[in-house]
Write an enzyme that holds these catalytic residues in place. Structure first.
Site, PDB file in Angstrom:
ATOM      1  CG  LEU A 140      -1.991  -0.928   1.414  1.00 28.62           C
ATOM      2  CD1 LEU A 140      -2.467  -0.969   2.849  1.00 28.62           C
ATOM      3  CD2 LEU A 140      -3.123  -0.484   0.495  1.00 28.62           C
ATOM      4  CD  GLU A 185     -10.081  -3.363   6.112  1.00 23.58           C
ATOM      5  OE1 GLU A 185      -8.860  -3.587   5.956  1.00 23.58           O
ATOM      6  OE2 GLU A 185     -10.956  -3.902   5.442  1.00 23.58           O
ATOM      7  CE  LYS A 223       0.053  -0.570   6.315  1.00 26.74           C
ATOM      8  NZ  LYS A 223       1.062  -1.464   6.809  1.00 26.74           N
ATOM      9  NE  ARG A 227       3.576  -7.571   0.088  1.00 31.28           N
ATOM     10  CZ  ARG A 227       4.621  -7.036  -0.535  1.00 31.28           C
ATOM     11  NH1 ARG A 227       5.827  -7.399  -0.200  1.00 31.28           N
ATOM     12  NH2 ARG A 227       4.449  -6.152  -1.487  1.00 31.28           N
ATOM     13  CB  CYS A 234      30.388  -7.447  42.989  1.00 29.09           C
ATOM     14  SG  CYS A 234      30.920  -7.879  41.332  1.00 29.09           S
TER      15      CYS A 234
HETATM   16  S1  IVH Z   1      -4.796  -4.240   2.264  1.00 33.72           S
HETATM   17  C1  IVH Z   1      -4.076  -3.925  -2.074  1.00 33.72           C
HETATM   18  N1  IVH Z   1      -5.514  -3.939   4.766  1.00 33.72           N
HETATM   19  O1  IVH Z   1       0.003  -3.820   5.080  1.00 33.72           O
HETATM   20  C2  IVH Z   1      -4.233  -3.860  -0.628  1.00 33.72           C
HETATM   21  N2  IVH Z   1      -3.240  -4.428   4.311  1.00 33.72           N
HETATM   22  O2  IVH Z   1       1.399  -2.130   3.130  1.00 33.72           O
HETATM   23  C3  IVH Z   1      -3.254  -4.687   0.094  1.00 33.72           C
HETATM   24  N3  IVH Z   1      -1.847  -4.643   6.305  1.00 33.72           N
HETATM   25  O3  IVH Z   1       0.985  -6.389   2.913  1.00 33.72           O
HETATM   26  C4  IVH Z   1      -3.308  -4.730   1.528  1.00 33.72           C
HETATM   27  N4  IVH Z   1      -3.419  -4.247   7.786  1.00 33.72           N
HETATM   28  O4  IVH Z   1       0.402  -7.008   5.287  1.00 33.72           O
HETATM   29  C5  IVH Z   1      -4.502  -4.197   3.921  1.00 33.72           C
HETATM   30  N5  IVH Z   1      -6.295  -3.653   6.930  1.00 33.72           N
HETATM   31  C6  IVH Z   1      -5.292  -3.921   6.096  1.00 33.72           C
HETATM   32  C7  IVH Z   1      -3.982  -4.178   6.547  1.00 33.72           C
HETATM   33  C8  IVH Z   1      -2.980  -4.426   5.621  1.00 33.72           C
HETATM   34  C9  IVH Z   1      -2.140  -4.536   7.608  1.00 33.72           C
HETATM   35  C10 IVH Z   1      -0.500  -4.922   5.774  1.00 33.72           C
HETATM   36  C11 IVH Z   1      -0.486  -6.068   4.788  1.00 33.72           C
HETATM   37  C12 IVH Z   1       0.078  -5.515   3.526  1.00 33.72           C
HETATM   38  C13 IVH Z   1       0.741  -4.253   3.961  1.00 33.72           C
HETATM   39  C14 IVH Z   1       0.672  -3.256   2.853  1.00 33.72           C
END
Ligand code: IVH
Length: 684
Positions: A84, A113, A115, A136, A409
Site C-alpha cells: 500500500l 480498517e 493497519k 507475501r 560488586c
Molecule cells: S490491504 C491492495 N488492509 O500492510 C491492498 N493491508 O502495506 C493490500 N496490512 O501487505 C493490503 N493491515 O500485510 C490491507 N487492513 C489492512 C492491513 C494491511 C495490515 C499490511 C499487509 C500488507 C501491507 C501493505
C-alpha cells in the site's frame, strides 16, 4: 459403538470443540473453563487414537502441530500480493480523496480498517477447507507455510457455513498479541536466549519455524482484511469482510464504512486514542474504496492500488531529560544499561526509564549527563531513546561512559569478542548473580522449590545462610525459624513483611526435600549454565546420560550432539573448568540430586533398533535433511551404504527418488520403506 456411531461422535465432538475455539480465539468470549475444554479435546483424541481411520486431517486435535518443514515450498500467488501507498499527513490524505472523487465522479464510499503490524498471509479455501497458506514473499511468490498456519486457532480449518464460494482466498495479517509476545520473550530470557525486538519480528520469525509444534505454542493470531475469488457473495469490500466474519473468521470490530473524508478523519482520530489500549500493535489505518468496480476503474500504479492508502500514526514520542544511566546485572552476569529519565507522559503512560540495550547502542547516541532526549514508545513495549538534541546539551556536560566495573560488586567488566553484551565475571559472589542463579535454580521449570519464592531468597542471602545453589540443601529448621524482613515491591512501592513461622519453614524444607526427585535434565538446566536452556539440557542429558560424562566431554564431543552449537558447548566447558562449580556440583550430588538419566530413559535414548542394518537412502524427506537421516541411521545402529546390492537390508525412499533405484530394489528383493515406516522403526 459401531463405526457409524463413532463417526458421529467424532464429528459432534469436533464441532463442539471448534465452536469453543471460535468463542475463545475469535470472539474472545470463552463459554467453558479450560479444564472442560481439555476434557473434550482428550475425549476426541482418545477416539481418534482408537479409530484412526475415522480421524479427519482437519480435526481440532491437529492444532498442536507436529509437522516439520525443512524448506518451505515457493508458491506463485494466484493474485499478486500488493503493498500500500502510505502517508503520515492529513493533507496528503485529502489529496488522495480529491483524486478519487475526480476519477469516480459519482457517489462512492470508503471502508476504513486497522493497519495491523504483523505479517501478511494468503489463505486459500477450497470447498470450505483451508488448503494453503502462503506468505507475501516478494508479492509474486511466497512461502507455503500451511503446516504452521494450521496451528493458529483463530483461523478455521473448515468453514461451517453453507453458501461459501467453492474456491477463494482470504488475505489477512498474522500478528503476535502483546500477551503472547511478553510470555515468549520471558521464556527466551529464562533460556538465556535473545528475545525478539518487537511483536512483528516475533510473528514473522515464528511463521518461519520448521517445527509447527513450536509455532503452536507461540499463540499467534490472524485478522482478515481481504477476500479474492470469482464467486464472492458481494461486489464490495466491507460487505464481503462482514461475511467472512459470519463464516467464523476474526475481523476487528474497528472497521467502518465512511461516506466522506471527514468521516474517515473521525475514524482515524478515534483509533489514535484507542491505539495504546489495543492488545496488539497497529501502525495506522487503511482506507479503501469499497466498491470493486470502482476499485477497478481507479486501477493501480506500478506498485500500489490507486483505490487504497494507509494513514500511519507517528510513533508516540516525548521529550525529556536524561538523568543518568544505571546498569542491571542479570543472573548470568550480563550488564544492561538503562537510561533514567525525568518522568514524561507519552501516550497516557508515565515513562521514567528507557532501555539502552548495550554499550554500542549507548555510544551511538553519544549520551551526555543532562542531555535532552527524544523518547519513543512505538509499538514496542519498552520505551527507547531515539534521538538527542545536542543543541540543548548543558555546557561542559560530561560524556557518559559505559561502566568499567560492576555496579554491584565492583569487579572489572568483560566483553567477549563478537558479543554485544558486557559481563561481570564474578559469577560466584556478585550479589545479583547469586540471587539470580538461586532464583533460577528454584524456579518452577527447574527444581520447583515453591516455598522459597517471593523475596525469601533475599532474606536468606542477607542472613548469609546461602551463598550458592548447593547451600539450599544445607538449610536447617533452626536456621530458618524466626527470620523476618520487610521487603518493598519495586514496582508498586508496597511493603510486605516476610516472616519464617513454623508452617512456612516446614513447607520450605518439604519442598527442598521433594526437589531431590527432579529428573536429571531439569537439574542440568537448573545449574544455570549460560546459554543452556531447557531444550539444550534435555538433548545433552539424553546423549550423555550423566553429569560425569558431560563434565568430561570435549568441545567437539559436545557440538556433535544435535542442536548443540559452539556457544553452548564452550559455555559448558567454561562451567566445568571452574573449581567452584565443580565443588557445587559435588555438594549437590552429596545432597542426593539426580545427576544421571533414569535407566529406562538412558536405554531408550541409546536403543539400537537398526542394529547392523545396511540402508540405502534416496530422494528427499519431509522431516529430515539427507544428512540428518543418515546420522539417525548411524545413531540407531544402522549403516549407510550408497548402492543397492543383495546385501542391502532396506531402501529408504523419499520423494523424487529415481525409478531405477526402485526397479533394482525390486529385482534384488530389497524392501522399500517410506519416511513414515522409518520413523516407526526408530520409534520402536
Ligand atoms: S490491504 C491492495 N488492509 O500492510 C491492498 N493491508 O502495506 C493490500 N496490512 O501487505 C493490503 N493491515 O500485510 C490491507 N487492513 C489492512 C492491513 C494491511 C495490515 C499490511 C499487509 C500488507 C501491507 C501493505
Amino acid at each position: 459403538m459401531d463405526a457409524m456411531q463413532v463417526k458421529e461422535k467424532i464429528e459432534k465432538l469436533s464441532e463442539e470443540i471448534n465452536k469453543h475455539n471460535y468463542n475463545y480465539y475469535v470472539l474472545d468470549k470463552p463459554a467453558i473453563s479450560d479444564y472442560e475444554f481439555d476434557q473434550l479435546l482428550k475425549q476426541l483424541e482418545r477416539l481418534e487414537k482408537k479409530f484412526p481411520q475415522l480421524a479427519s486431517p482437519d480435526s481440532p486435535t491437529q492444532r498442536v502441530g507436529g509437522e516439520v518443514t525443512k524448506t518451505f515450498k515457493t508458491v506463485t500467488h494466484k493474485y499478486p500480493m500488493l503493498s500500500l501507498g502510505n502517508t503520515y499527513s492529513i493533507d496528503e490524505l485529502r489529496d488522495f480523496d480529491n483524486r478519487i472523487r475526480k476519477t469516480l465522479k459519482g457517489e462512492f464510499s470508503y471502508a476504513c480498517e486497522l493497519k495491523y503490524d504483523g505479517v501478511a498471509i494468503g489463505l486459500t479455501y477450497q470447498n470450505g477447507r483451508l488448503v494453503q497458506a502462503v506468505t507475501r514473499g516478494d508479492g509474486v511468490q511466497g512461502d507455503d507455510v500451511t503446516a504452521n498456519v494450521r496451528t493458529i486457532k483463530s483461523i478455521p480449518l473448515v468453514i461451517n457455513h453453507r453458501d461459501i464460494p467453492p474456491l477463494f482466498e482470504l488475505r489477512g495479517e498474522i500478528i503476535m498479541p502483546h500477551k503472547s509476545f511478553i510470555y515468549l520473550n520471558q521464556e527466551k530470557k529464562n533460556n538465556n536466549e535473545a528475545g525478539f525486538a518487537n511483536p512483528r519480528n516475533a510473528a514473522s520469525g515464528s511463521l518461519k519455524l520448521q517445527d509447527s509444534a513450536t509455532v503452536a505454542k507461540r499463540r499467534l493470531d490472524c485478522f482478515i482484511f481481504g477476500i479474492l475469488g470469482d464467486d464472492l457473495p458481494f461486489q464490495s469490500h466491507f460487505e464481503n469482510i462482514e461475511m467472512a466474519r459470519k463464516w467464523g473468521f476474526k475481523v476487528s470490530d474497528d472497521i467502518k464504512k465512511c461516506n466522506s473524508i471527514e468521516e474517515v478523519m473521525e475514524f482515524i482520530e478515534q483509533i489514535q486514542e484507542k491505539r495504546q489500549s489495543l492488545p496488539y500493535d497497529i501502525d495506522g489505518v487503511v482506507i479503501k474504496v469499497n466498491d470493486y468496480k470502482q476499485q477497478e476503474s481507479l486501477g493501480y500504479t506500478s506498485k500500489f492500488p490507486r483505490w487504497a492508502i494507509s494513514y500511519k500514526y507517528q510513533a508516540e514520542q516525548g521529550i525529556t531529560r536524561l538523568q543518568k544511566v544505571n546498569y542491571q546485572v542479570g543472573r548470568t552476569g550480563a550488564v544492561t544499561p538503562v537510561a533514567i529519565l525525568e518522568p514524561v507522559s507519552i501516550a497516557g503512560t508515565t515513562v521514567k526509564r528507557a532501555s539502552l540495550y548495550n554499550a554500542d547502542r549507548m555510544y551511538e547516541l553519544n549520551l551526555h549527563f543532562g542531555d535532552t532526549v527524544v523518547v519513543e514508545k512505538g509499538g514496542e513495549i519498552i520505551p527507547k531513546i531515539v534521538d538527542v538534541n545536542t543543541k540543548l546539551r548543558p555546557p561542559k556536560a560530561e560524556k557518559i561512559e559505559f561502566a568499567s566495573h560492576c555496579p554491584q560488586c565492583n569487579t572489572a567488566l568483560k566483553r567477549n569478542e563478537g558479543e554485544a553484551a558486557h559481563y561481570c565475571p564474578n559469577t560466584q559472589s556478585c550479589p545479583p548473580q547469586i540471587r539470580g542463579k538461586i532464583e533460577h535454580f528454584i524456579s518452577r521449570r527447574a527444581m520447583n522449590i515453591e516455598g522459597l519464592g517471593e523475596g525469601k531468597i533475599e532474606v536468606l542471602i542477607n542472613n548469609k545462610l546461602i551463598e550458592n545453589i548447593a547451600d539450599v540443601y544445607k538449610l536447617k529448621y533452626d536456621d530458618l525459624l524466626g527470620l523476618e524482613k520487610v521487603v518493598t515491591n519495586e514496582a508498586t512501592g508496597k511493603e510486605k513483611k516476610i516472616s519464617f513461622r513454623e508452617k512456612t519453614v516446614e513447607n520450605i524444607l518439604t519442598a527442598i526435600e521433594t526437589s531431590k526427585k527432579v529428573p536429571f535434565e531439569r537439574v542440568l538446566y537448573a545449574l544455570g549454565i549460560r546459554y543452556l536452556g531447557e531444550t539444550g539440557a534435555k538433548k545433552i542429558a539424553q546423549h550423555l546420560h550423566s553429569i560425569d560424562n558431560i563434565s568430561q566431554s570435549s568441545f567437539d564431543e559436545l557440538i556433535a550432539i544435535p542442536e548443540i552449537g559452539d556457544r553452548i558447548a564452550q559455555s559448558i566447558r567454561d562451567f566445568f573448568s571452574s573449581e567452584e562449580n565443580i565443588t557445587i556440583v559435588r555438594e549437590l550430588k552429596k545432597a542426593g540430586l539426580n545427576f544421571e538419566l533414569k535407566k529406562q530413559f538412558a536405554e531408550d535414548a541409546g536403543s539400537q533398533p537398526l542394529e547392523g542394518k545396511k540402508i540405502v537412502v534416496s530422494g528427499v524427506f519431509k522431516s529430515f535433511s539427507r544428512n540428518e537421516i543418515k546420522d539417525f541411521i548411524e545413531q540407531k545402529g544402522g549403516k549407510n551404504v550408497s548402492s543397492i546390492s543383495s546385501k542391502t537390508d532396506y531402501l529408504l525412499a523419499g520423494e523424487n527418488m529415481g525409478p531405477e533405484k526402485r526397479k533394482k530394489a525390486g529385482e534384488l528383493n530389497v524392501p522399500v520403506i517410506s519416511e513414515d515406516d522409518f520413523k516407526k522403526m526408530i520409534a520402536e
